[in-house]
Design an enzyme around this catalytic site. Structure first.
Site, mmCIF file in Angstrom:
data_model
loop_
_atom_site.group_PDB
_atom_site.id
_atom_site.type_symbol
_atom_site.label_atom_id
_atom_site.label_comp_id
_atom_site.label_asym_id
_atom_site.label_seq_id
_atom_site.Cartn_x
_atom_site.Cartn_y
_atom_site.Cartn_z
ATOM 1 N N LYS A 244 31.556 5.374 3.160
ATOM 2 C CA LYS A 244 30.483 5.948 2.347
ATOM 3 C C LYS A 244 30.959 7.282 1.789
ATOM 4 C CE LYS A 244 26.071 4.993 1.402
ATOM 5 N NZ LYS A 244 25.456 3.684 1.217
ATOM 6 N N GLY B 12 8.683 -3.662 -6.049
ATOM 7 C CA GLY B 12 9.601 -3.043 -7.013
ATOM 8 C C GLY B 12 10.658 -4.028 -7.466
ATOM 9 N N VAL C 213 13.483 -5.345 -6.213
ATOM 10 C CA VAL C 213 13.877 -6.458 -5.355
ATOM 11 C C VAL C 213 12.688 -7.390 -5.122
ATOM 12 C CG1 VAL C 213 14.671 -7.110 -3.039
ATOM 13 C CG2 VAL C 213 15.688 -5.139 -4.196
HETATM 14 P P1 NAD Z 1 12.156 0.023 -5.955
HETATM 15 O O1 NAD Z 1 12.019 1.492 -5.983
HETATM 16 O O2 NAD Z 1 12.337 -0.715 -7.252
HETATM 17 O O3 NAD Z 1 10.901 -0.641 -5.210
HETATM 18 C C1 NAD Z 1 10.212 -0.041 -4.174
HETATM 19 C C2 NAD Z 1 8.735 -0.212 -4.450
HETATM 20 O O4 NAD Z 1 8.009 0.282 -3.328
HETATM 21 C C3 NAD Z 1 8.257 0.552 -5.682
HETATM 22 O O5 NAD Z 1 7.500 -0.291 -6.539
HETATM 23 C C4 NAD Z 1 7.389 1.667 -5.076
HETATM 24 O O6 NAD Z 1 6.313 2.065 -5.930
HETATM 25 C C5 NAD Z 1 6.899 1.019 -3.801
HETATM 26 N N1 NAD Z 1 6.453 1.955 -2.759
HETATM 27 C C6 NAD Z 1 6.936 3.172 -2.442
HETATM 28 N N2 NAD Z 1 6.241 3.717 -1.433
HETATM 29 C C7 NAD Z 1 5.301 2.811 -1.089
HETATM 30 C C8 NAD Z 1 4.274 2.781 -0.118
HETATM 31 N N3 NAD Z 1 4.052 3.814 0.696
HETATM 32 N N4 NAD Z 1 3.512 1.668 -0.023
HETATM 33 C C9 NAD Z 1 3.698 0.623 -0.859
HETATM 34 N N5 NAD Z 1 4.633 0.612 -1.814
HETATM 35 C C10 NAD Z 1 5.426 1.682 -1.927
HETATM 36 O O7 NAD Z 1 13.362 -0.280 -4.952
HETATM 37 P P2 NAD Z 1 14.132 -1.646 -4.739
HETATM 38 O O8 NAD Z 1 15.467 -1.533 -5.391
HETATM 39 O O9 NAD Z 1 13.267 -2.793 -5.040
HETATM 40 O O10 NAD Z 1 14.398 -1.559 -3.168
HETATM 41 C C11 NAD Z 1 13.374 -1.833 -2.241
HETATM 42 C C12 NAD Z 1 13.879 -1.573 -0.831
HETATM 43 O O11 NAD Z 1 15.006 -2.415 -0.578
HETATM 44 C C13 NAD Z 1 14.355 -0.139 -0.600
HETATM 45 O O12 NAD Z 1 14.044 0.226 0.708
HETATM 46 C C14 NAD Z 1 15.867 -0.234 -0.771
HETATM 47 O O13 NAD Z 1 16.545 0.747 -0.018
HETATM 48 C C15 NAD Z 1 16.132 -1.620 -0.191
HETATM 49 N N6 NAD Z 1 17.353 -2.239 -0.747
HETATM 50 C C16 NAD Z 1 17.492 -2.457 -2.081
HETATM 51 C C17 NAD Z 1 18.645 -3.056 -2.570
HETATM 52 C C18 NAD Z 1 18.823 -3.341 -4.042
HETATM 53 O O14 NAD Z 1 19.729 -4.107 -4.414
HETATM 54 N N7 NAD Z 1 18.009 -2.780 -4.896
HETATM 55 C C19 NAD Z 1 19.681 -3.436 -1.683
HETATM 56 C C20 NAD Z 1 19.507 -3.208 -0.309
HETATM 57 C C21 NAD Z 1 18.337 -2.612 0.149
#
Ligand code: NAD
Length: 364
Positions: free
Chosen positions: A79, A181, A183
């Protein structure tokens, strides 16, 4: 203190990167390269102290070793943390300086995007080194990894359903989704296609609305999501949401979602879930589709092949559930054991090779 921690958790290397002209201050950590080059993103954060940055990079690099190993990748863990303000401190010179540091490691470490770094930043790094993933699609990358992460979560959820309900079909199952969101929205599409019912919540009303409109989801309040009548809970927003407050409210039979670090306390909250008979799908395996997709770039990105590899998450989950049963441990611990076993086996292969080489040398 640092060497003590490095010795305790078998870290290989910590590299301090400084460039006076661009103001770059970054730390690259290579935790373990037994399975292959260390892959892990570059996170930019306004750390209050250097100690905080070191602690974070050590923790995150080690996490990548486990994630890459448990996902079945031939990659180690590493990292980078960049100390600075992502809104003010970025420049071409800044990322090209980081790229030169990455290049100086000769391929032992491969970087990618992470919190507060973008495809554009990776493109700048790419001007100085081939050891970077997540660059622009025009350079042959896989683009936004979120859809592949979603596919991985979906595959993991099917295998988790088999564990909890005896059948991997999600048709007619109710899935409670926290955070719709990038994912989770794609994941909801896959679940909707299979005939699952969706209950969603999000702090962003637009995100809720599109899931309701396009996938017939039922919207609930932010705190209601923990206690809804559902089959599977999919945490896709926040870390630490499996805790003393939320677990007692849960009526689901399984948990499988994309959020990182879902268990507030790995041991205690794994036990609480087991006591309630809830099957827990370990987060870092469930959400490994993104890293699997990004890692495919190292072989010249091929979407079909990447999708096949992401679908393998189903089989990785299979192994985890078997280990948990055979060794009578939690699924979270079983994921760690799967990763550690792979690494330890490779270490033995390595030592056998060196022994053979030594024998040949002695004979020669
Ligand atoms: P994103 O920011 O697009 O989606 C997260 C969603 O959660 C948003 O719509 C946000 O408004 C909502 N949110 C935030 N706080 C909240 C709460 N208290 N209650 C309800 N909803 C809430 O992120 P993402 O890329 O979709 O990732 C989602 C999760 O998956 C994250 O924890 C991220 O670390 C993990 N992740 C993502 C990826 C990837 O490829 N994007 C890979 C591995 C892990």
């Amino acid at each position: 203190m640092i060497f003590e921690e490095m010795a305790h958790n078998d870290y290989e290397q910590l590299v301090f990167c400084y460039d006076e002209v661009s103001g770059l201050k970054a730390i690259i950590c290579i935790h373990d390269t037994t399975l292959g080059p260390a892959l892990g993103g570059a996170r930019m954060w306004n750390y209050e102290t250097e100690e905080e940055a070191i602690t974070d990079v050590l923790r995150l690099a080690r996490g990548m070793t486990y994630k890459n190993a448990a996902a079945g990748l031939n990659l180690g863990g590493g990292k980078t943390v960049i100390i600075g303000d992502a809104k003010k401190d970025k420049s071409e010179a800044f990322f090209r300086a980081l790229g030169r540091y990455v290049n100086s490691l000769g391929g032992r470490y491969i970087t990618a995007e992470d919190v507060n770094t973008t495809v554009q930043d990776m493109d700048l790094i790419y001007q100085e080194t081939p050891y970077v993933c997540g660059i622009s699609e025009s350079y042959g990358s896989g683009g936004d990894p979120s859809p592949k992460t979603a596919l991985g979560v979906y595959m993991a959820m099917k295998r988790t359903a088999k564990e909890a309900f005896g059948d991997d079909s999600l048709k007619g199952k109710t899935i409670a989704v926290q955070g719709v969101g990038n994912v989770a929205y794609t994941m909801c599409g896959l679940l909707h296609e299979e005939g699952a019912k969706l209950i969603v919540t999000d702090i962003n009303q637009e995100a809720v609305d599109r899931a309701v409109e396009n996938y017939g989801a039922t919207a609930v309040g932010l705190d209601e999501i923990y206690g809804v009548e559902a089959d599977i809970y999919a945490p896709c927003a926040l870390g630490g949401i499996l805790n003393d407050d939320t677990i007692p409210q849960m009526k689901v039979k399984a948990i499988c979602g994309s959020a990182n670090n879902q268990l507030q306390d790995d041991v205690k909250h794994s036990e609480m879930l087991a006591e309630k008979g809830i099957v827990y799908a370990p987060d870092y395996v469930v959400n490994s589709g993104g890293v699997v997709n990004v890692a495919d770039e190292l072989e010249g990105y091929d979407e079909e092949r990447a999708v096949q590899k992401v679908k393998e998450i189903y089989n990785q989950m299979d192994k985890i559930f078997s280990i948990a049963k055979e060794d009578n441990i939690s699924t979270a611990e079983a994921a760690d054991r799967l990763a550690e076993t792979r690494i330890n086996q490779m270490m033995r292969v390595k030592s056998t090779f060196s022994l053979n080489e030594k024998n040949q040398f002695n004979k020669g």
